[in-house]
Design a protein around this motif. Structure first.
Motif, PDB file in Angstrom:
ATOM      1  N   ALA A 172       0.839  -1.207   0.000  1.00  0.00           N
ATOM      2  CA  ALA A 172       0.000   0.000   0.000  1.00  0.00           C
ATOM      3  C   ALA A 172       0.869   1.250   0.000  1.00  0.00           C
ATOM      4  O   ALA A 172       0.534   2.250  -0.654  1.00  0.00           O
ATOM      5  CB  ALA A 172      -0.943  -0.008   1.199  1.00  0.00           C
TER       6      ALA A 172
ATOM      7  N   ALA B 162       3.456   5.563  -5.817  1.00  0.00           N
ATOM      8  CA  ALA B 162       3.261   5.563  -7.273  1.00  0.00           C
ATOM      9  C   ALA B 162       2.164   6.531  -7.690  1.00  0.00           C
ATOM     10  O   ALA B 162       2.242   7.139  -8.757  1.00  0.00           O
ATOM     11  CB  ALA B 162       2.931   4.151  -7.754  1.00  0.00           C
ATOM     12  N   GLY B 163       1.162   6.694  -6.829  1.00  0.00           N
ATOM     13  CA  GLY B 163       0.054   7.591  -7.138  1.00  0.00           C
ATOM     14  C   GLY B 163       0.280   9.016  -6.668  1.00  0.00           C
ATOM     15  O   GLY B 163      -0.627   9.847  -6.775  1.00  0.00           O
TER      16      GLY B 163
ATOM     17  N   GLU C  51       2.023   1.702  -3.486  1.00  0.00           N
ATOM     18  CA  GLU C  51       0.921   2.225  -4.297  1.00  0.00           C
ATOM     19  C   GLU C  51       0.693   3.712  -4.050  1.00  0.00           C
ATOM     20  O   GLU C  51       0.466   4.475  -4.995  1.00  0.00           O
ATOM     21  CB  GLU C  51      -0.362   1.446  -4.016  1.00  0.00           C
ATOM     22  N   ARG C  52       0.753   4.127  -2.794  1.00  0.00           N
ATOM     23  CA  ARG C  52       0.599   5.559  -2.493  1.00  0.00           C
ATOM     24  C   ARG C  52       1.710   6.367  -3.138  1.00  0.00           C
ATOM     25  O   ARG C  52       1.474   7.445  -3.692  1.00  0.00           O
ATOM     26  CB  ARG C  52       0.576   5.798  -0.978  1.00  0.00           C
TER      27      ARG C  52
END
Length: 104
Positions: free
Chosen positions: A42, A48-49, A45-46
């Motif tokens: 997670a 990458a976003g 993912e954070r």
């Protein structure tokens, strides 16, 4: 201060004050980071976003410090990130996140 970072081990360097410090994403370091920050996937993912917070970045770096000399504080790590700017610390972050995703 010990020898510099070994990229083959997934290590990166971070300037804190006048000194370079090695960040090593060891199992113990990543477990400690995960306990504080939640699941590492997670976190990736954070990042990458574009949603990785400054406190999360500083915490990941803090847990991954290969050595913590006497007097070095977590606040100093955060202040070093702010002083250098995100662009300057992104290579170290990229190396650590890459190791989390790929492993060794």
């Amino acid at each position: 201060m010990s020898a510099g970072a070994n990229p083959l081990r997934g290590e990166a360097e971070l300037r804190i004050g006048e000194n370079m410090h090695v960040l090593r994403p060891s199992f113990a370091a990543l477990v400690a980071a995960e306990e504080e920050l939640g699941p590492l996937f997670a976190l990736v993912e954070r990042a990458a976003g574009g949603g990785l917070r400054l406190g999360e970045l500083a915490a990941l770096f803090w847990h991954c410090l290969r050595e913590r000399p006497a007097g070095l504080t977590r606040e100093a790590v955060g202040e070093a990130v702010v002083a250098q700017g995100l662009a300057a610390v992104t290579p170290a972050l990229r190396m650590l996140l890459g190791q989390i995703v790929r492993g060794r």
